[in-house]
Design a protein around this motif. Structure first.
Motif, short mmCIF file in Angstrom:
data_model
loop_
_atom_site.label_atom_id
_atom_site.label_comp_id
_atom_site.label_asym_id
_atom_site.label_seq_id
_atom_site.Cartn_x
_atom_site.Cartn_y
_atom_site.Cartn_z
N GLU A 48 0.82 -1.21 0.00
CA GLU A 48 0.00 0.00 0.00
C GLU A 48 0.86 1.26 0.00
O GLU A 48 1.80 1.40 0.80
N CYS A 49 0.52 2.17 -0.92
CA CYS A 49 1.21 3.45 -1.05
C CYS A 49 0.15 4.54 -0.95
O CYS A 49 -0.57 4.79 -1.92
N GLY A 50 0.04 5.16 0.21
CA GLY A 50 -1.04 6.09 0.46
C GLY A 50 -0.78 7.49 -0.01
O GLY A 50 0.25 7.80 -0.61
N ILE A 51 -1.73 8.36 0.33
CA ILE A 51 -1.67 9.74 -0.11
C ILE A 51 -0.46 10.46 0.48
O ILE A 51 0.05 11.43 -0.10
N GLU A 52 0.02 9.98 1.64
CA GLU A 52 1.16 10.63 2.29
C GLU A 52 2.44 10.53 1.46
O GLU A 52 3.35 11.36 1.59
N SER A 53 2.51 9.53 0.56
CA SER A 53 3.67 9.40 -0.34
C SER A 53 3.27 9.69 -1.78
O SER A 53 3.94 9.26 -2.72
N VAL A 74 -6.70 0.69 -2.30
CA VAL A 74 -6.46 1.72 -1.29
C VAL A 74 -7.74 2.50 -1.06
O VAL A 74 -8.34 3.01 -2.01
N SER A 75 -8.16 2.61 0.20
CA SER A 75 -9.38 3.32 0.58
C SER A 75 -9.08 4.28 1.73
O SER A 75 -8.06 4.14 2.42
N PRO A 76 -9.97 5.26 1.99
CA PRO A 76 -11.20 5.56 1.25
C PRO A 76 -10.94 6.59 0.15
O PRO A 76 -10.56 7.73 0.42
N GLU A 120 12.20 1.80 0.41
CA GLU A 120 12.15 1.03 1.65
C GLU A 120 11.01 0.01 1.60
O GLU A 120 11.18 -1.16 2.01
N LYS A 121 9.86 0.42 1.10
CA LYS A 121 8.74 -0.51 1.01
C LYS A 121 8.99 -1.61 -0.02
O LYS A 121 8.59 -2.76 0.18
N LEU A 122 9.63 -1.26 -1.12
CA LEU A 122 9.96 -2.28 -2.12
C LEU A 122 10.93 -3.30 -1.54
O LEU A 122 10.73 -4.52 -1.69
#
Length: 400
Positions: free
Chosen positions: A143-148, A370-372, A155-157
């Protein structure tokens, strides 16, 4: 003994197609519906491309072709990759399929074994996980949210890679968010991939030409030549050339993989439409000036939609770098009740109530992982977009 295959239990129908179909049904019933779910340009195919198709028909180019593409189109694709991406491929490294989706599907079917993992950043195009499941693999969503800005970090990869990882699916600019990775952002990801030589890269570049402002498109094998031998660079003529119905996708990659994909295609669809292939040659080799004009139109629409959605109560809409989608966050709308009395417990509730109460059709975020959120395709007229956004503003203002 069950009649239907157990495989069907692993996948679901495309939510984007379902939304578009529902909007069309409501329109047919006489309802005032504005559909913002379809992922295709509203422009017509350029005349020179249509003329090339007509010439192919008149010349009798209506027979079977080589399974994975005519030589003329493979040569045109090689020229495109070198001219626009700095990637050198030979025709033996090129495959042509019935749309970009078949290219991705062929690659997964040709390579995935039970237990193989495929890393998919979320939000993702709805078909990626289901195609992996159909191929017998295991989708690993990150998950890659709005913050990124909906982008995957190095790092997530790194954290998602395991000894079982076979593929990393990369899409920039993205469907559904429109997020585009700069060369520097992409280099951070390719540095990670260089440390894991067992991981292959599937780069879906379908929205390459639909980028805005001063954003420069880049693709993994271009940014990191060391990944060339384990990258499948995928593209097509659907979006940039307004040829969605012509169904031509293509890819460049290692010869062994391309041959394996050809084997899969030989026992499924066989060759793509012959006439569409000749039209695609003209698309890639012919005048490209209309691309800039189309980009200007899409950029204007993006700015309109982002501005109006950010004026809606409870909505936060980032400004994407490309494609023709926005993916607004609706955290401020969850837990409320619509003017029509519908409880908004999640983004699917929001999209359903929005359609039923205002006639605006969007795709709910859960479909993309990814929600909402919800996805808006702004590949429609300015007038329709303005009216749709006004309705969304009114709908959000009525939430209590």
């Amino acid at each position: 003994m069950a009649f239907l295959s157990d495989t069907l239990a692993r996948v679901k129908p495309s939510p984007t197609i379902a939304v578009t179909t529902k909007a069309q049904q409501l329109k047919a019933e006489g309802k005032d519906v504005i559909g913002l779910g379809a992922g295709e340009p509203d422009f017509d195919t350029p005349q020179n491309i249509k003329d090339a198709a007509k010439r192919a028909i008149d010349a009798g180019k209506t027979k079977y072709t080589a399974v994975d593409g005519i030589p003329e189109l493979k040569a045109a694709i090689c020229r495109k990759f070198e001219r626009e991406n700095g990637l050198k491929y030979t025709p033996a490294q090129i495959t042509v399929g019935t749309g970009g989706k078949q290219i991705l599907y062929n690659a997964l079917m040709a390579t995935c074994n039970p237990g193989d993992e495929v890393i998919i950043p979320a939000p993702y195009w709805v078909s990626y996980p289901d195609m992996v499941l159909l191929a017998g693999g295991t989708p690993v969503t990150v998950e890659c949210g709005i913050e990124s800005d909906f982008k995957l970090t190095a790092e997530k990869l790194e954290a998602a890679i395991t000894p079982k990882t076979k593929w990393f699916i990369f899409n920039s600019p993205s469907n559904p968010t429109g997020a585009g990775y700069s060369a520097a952002e992409l280099k951070a990801l390719t540095d990670v991939l260089m440390r894991h030589p067992h991981v292959w890269i599937m780069s879906d570049d379908m929205y390459e030409h639909l980028v805005f402002d001063d954003f420069r498109f880049a693709t993994p094998a271009e940014v990191e030549p060391g990944l060339y031998d384990r990258t499948l660079t995928c593209n097509g003529v659907s979006k940039a050339y307004a040829m969605t119905g012509w169904r031509i996708g293509y890819a460049g990659g290692p010869v062994a993989l391309i041959k394996a994909m050809g084997t899969i295609q030989s026992q499924s669809t066989s060759n793509p439409c012959s006439v569409a292939q000749y039209a695609a040659v003209e698309a890639l080799d012919g005048p490209q000036d209309f691309l800039a004009e189309n980009r200007k139109t899409f950029q204007r629409r993006r700015d309109l939609v982002v501005s109006m959605l950010n004026q809606a109560k409870g909505i936060k809409c980032p400004r994407p770098e490309g494609a023709f989608y926005v993916y607004p966050d609706i955290s401020g709308c969850i837990g409320k009740t619509s003017a029509g009395g519908r409880a908004i417990g999640n983004d699917e509730d929001f999209a359903t109530a929005l359609l039923e109460e205002t006639g605006v059709a969007v795709v709910f975020g859960a479909a993309f992982g990814v929600s909402p959120n919800f996805r808006v395709s702004y590949a429609t007229s300015d007038a329709a977009l303005e009216e749709a956004c006004r309705r969304i503003q009114t709908f959000c203002a009525g939430l209590r």
